[in-house]
Design a protein around this motif. Sequence first.
Motif, mmCIF file in Angstrom:
data_model
loop_
_atom_site.group_PDB
_atom_site.id
_atom_site.type_symbol
_atom_site.label_atom_id
_atom_site.label_comp_id
_atom_site.label_asym_id
_atom_site.label_seq_id
_atom_site.Cartn_x
_atom_site.Cartn_y
_atom_site.Cartn_z
ATOM 1 N N ARG A 90 6.320 2.479 3.289
ATOM 2 C CA ARG A 90 5.621 2.212 4.543
ATOM 3 C C ARG A 90 4.400 3.129 4.574
ATOM 4 N NH1 ARG A 90 6.202 -1.906 7.927
ATOM 5 N NH2 ARG A 90 8.464 -1.678 7.790
ATOM 6 N N LEU A 112 1.675 0.022 7.366
ATOM 7 C CA LEU A 112 1.581 -1.129 6.477
ATOM 8 C C LEU A 112 2.756 -1.151 5.488
ATOM 9 C CD1 LEU A 112 -2.250 -0.876 5.624
ATOM 10 C CD2 LEU A 112 -1.150 -2.233 7.420
ATOM 11 N N SER A 113 3.203 -2.337 5.158
ATOM 12 C CA SER A 113 4.274 -2.483 4.161
ATOM 13 C C SER A 113 3.696 -2.296 2.760
ATOM 14 C CB SER A 113 4.916 -3.866 4.272
ATOM 15 O OG SER A 113 5.540 -4.024 5.523
ATOM 16 N N TYR A 114 4.493 -1.635 1.908
ATOM 17 C CA TYR A 114 4.066 -1.365 0.527
ATOM 18 C C TYR A 114 5.167 -1.901 -0.404
ATOM 19 C CZ TYR A 114 2.889 1.366 -3.685
ATOM 20 O OH TYR A 114 2.564 1.765 -4.958
ATOM 21 N N TRP A 146 1.409 -4.522 -3.616
ATOM 22 C CA TRP A 146 0.950 -5.163 -2.388
ATOM 23 C C TRP A 146 0.984 -4.167 -1.231
ATOM 24 C CZ3 TRP A 146 4.330 -7.299 -5.802
ATOM 25 C CH2 TRP A 146 4.019 -8.557 -6.349
ATOM 26 N N ASP A 148 0.831 -4.742 2.687
ATOM 27 C CA ASP A 148 0.933 -5.910 3.562
ATOM 28 C C ASP A 148 0.844 -7.173 2.698
ATOM 29 O OD1 ASP A 148 1.707 -4.851 5.896
ATOM 30 O OD2 ASP A 148 -0.235 -5.014 6.907
ATOM 31 N N ASP A 149 -0.090 -8.070 2.993
ATOM 32 C CA ASP A 149 -0.132 -9.321 2.247
ATOM 33 C C ASP A 149 -1.249 -9.346 1.217
ATOM 34 O OD1 ASP A 149 -2.196 -9.284 4.018
ATOM 35 O OD2 ASP A 149 -1.881 -11.311 4.804
#
Length: 465
Positions: A90, A112-114, A146, A148-149
């Motif tokens: 994260r 953000l997601s990692y 990645w 997020d997207d």
Amino acid sequence: MKHLNKLFVAALLAMGLNAQAQDENNPWLVSFGANAVDTRFGQASKFEDKFSEYFNAKDNWNILPSVSYVTVSRHVGNNFSFGITGSVNRIDRLVTRQPGSSEYVVNNPGDLSYYGVDGLIKYSFLNVIGTKWFDPYLHVGGGYTWIDDKGNGTVNGGLGVTFWFVENVGLTFQSTYKHTFEDAADANVPRHLQHFAGLSFKFGGKDTDKDGIYDKDDECPTEAGLKQFNGCPDKDGDGIPDKNDSCPEQAGLQEFQGCPDTDGDGIADKDDACADVAGLKELQGCPDKDSDGITDKDDRCPEVAGPRENGGCPWPDTDGDGVLDKDDLCPEVKGTTANRGCPEVTEEVMKRLNEFAKTILFNSGKATFKEETMPVLQSMQRIFKEYPHARFIIEGHTDSDGSNALNQSLSENRAAAVRNYLIENGIAADRLVSTGFGETKPIASNKTAKGKAQNRRVEVLLIKE
């Protein structure tokens, strides 16, 4: 996600605790633990700046407080292994450098997601430096990350170390630099460091007999054995593995392929017919005290040398005439060597026999003995017995009274009567021959009574071989 983490950790622990050590025997390795993403390293323009805050976790690191990475790799030989790492994180600290300035700013981009999936080639120095617990390594590879997207491909490299605190379980620390080739302004994923800390487990080795030695190195993979014998057992504990031991149930000597030599005669018990008594190799380990070539156990006279034909005893000479009993035709009567141990019939003996024979008296005209002649026949019989292998001719003679035919028959019958008496009294029949000459061989005149008496006679002749 918390429950998933717990199940994942439990499964890996179970797999690791059942594993064995040594990469070449346990080619598979699984590592899992926490990872941290540091974006400052990629923003620094000067080399020294990249490492100035390398361990500044408080300001620069993004850490997800759970199991956040897994690495699965396989050892392929020569200290190399190939693997793949999956990681999640994260991002709440994004370090950027102010344009035209050396100042760095830490921003929160909004959790953000990692996600990262990376392949790696690892080279271990464990065997190079010769330790069992300190395992530094270098790695290179590449992958895709990645945030997020949005994502970018990366080329990776770094170093790490595993401390193997037991044979198959270790603590791993690793730092990986992930490089993107896009300009910083255009990159979806900034260049960054990713740190890993977690547990590592090796597994995959096969040990069928559970003796701690892997099948590929175990010369006896189905029998539990000893390390010094490459996994082979030594049941009798004599230092010779059973597979090379001709007597695996009995402790023995190397020179006898593991067999004992109880009597110390240099012949293994299994080949020794007299295992408890020191003996000779040519006699299968049995002794021969008298050195006659016959083992004592088979020798009827073990203290005196003798031929095998007589059971190891010397041949006797019962009558002491110098001719051994086995060659002596008269073993109980002293004789001469020339006559095969029997006494020789001398002229003197023949003279005595004929003196007796001349005094044999028959009833007139008959082949029957007068009573007074019996002692004479007995004396002759005793002489014949003294020479048990000598052969004789008994001759009968008459005077001229009567017809020639009658005298011939009478002489034959009288000679046969003497022969029959001797046979009946113990003289072998094949030693005696009888014949008659009638009146054909007078020794005196038949014209006088005295001459006729001399002509009526029995004579004995020796048959010479």
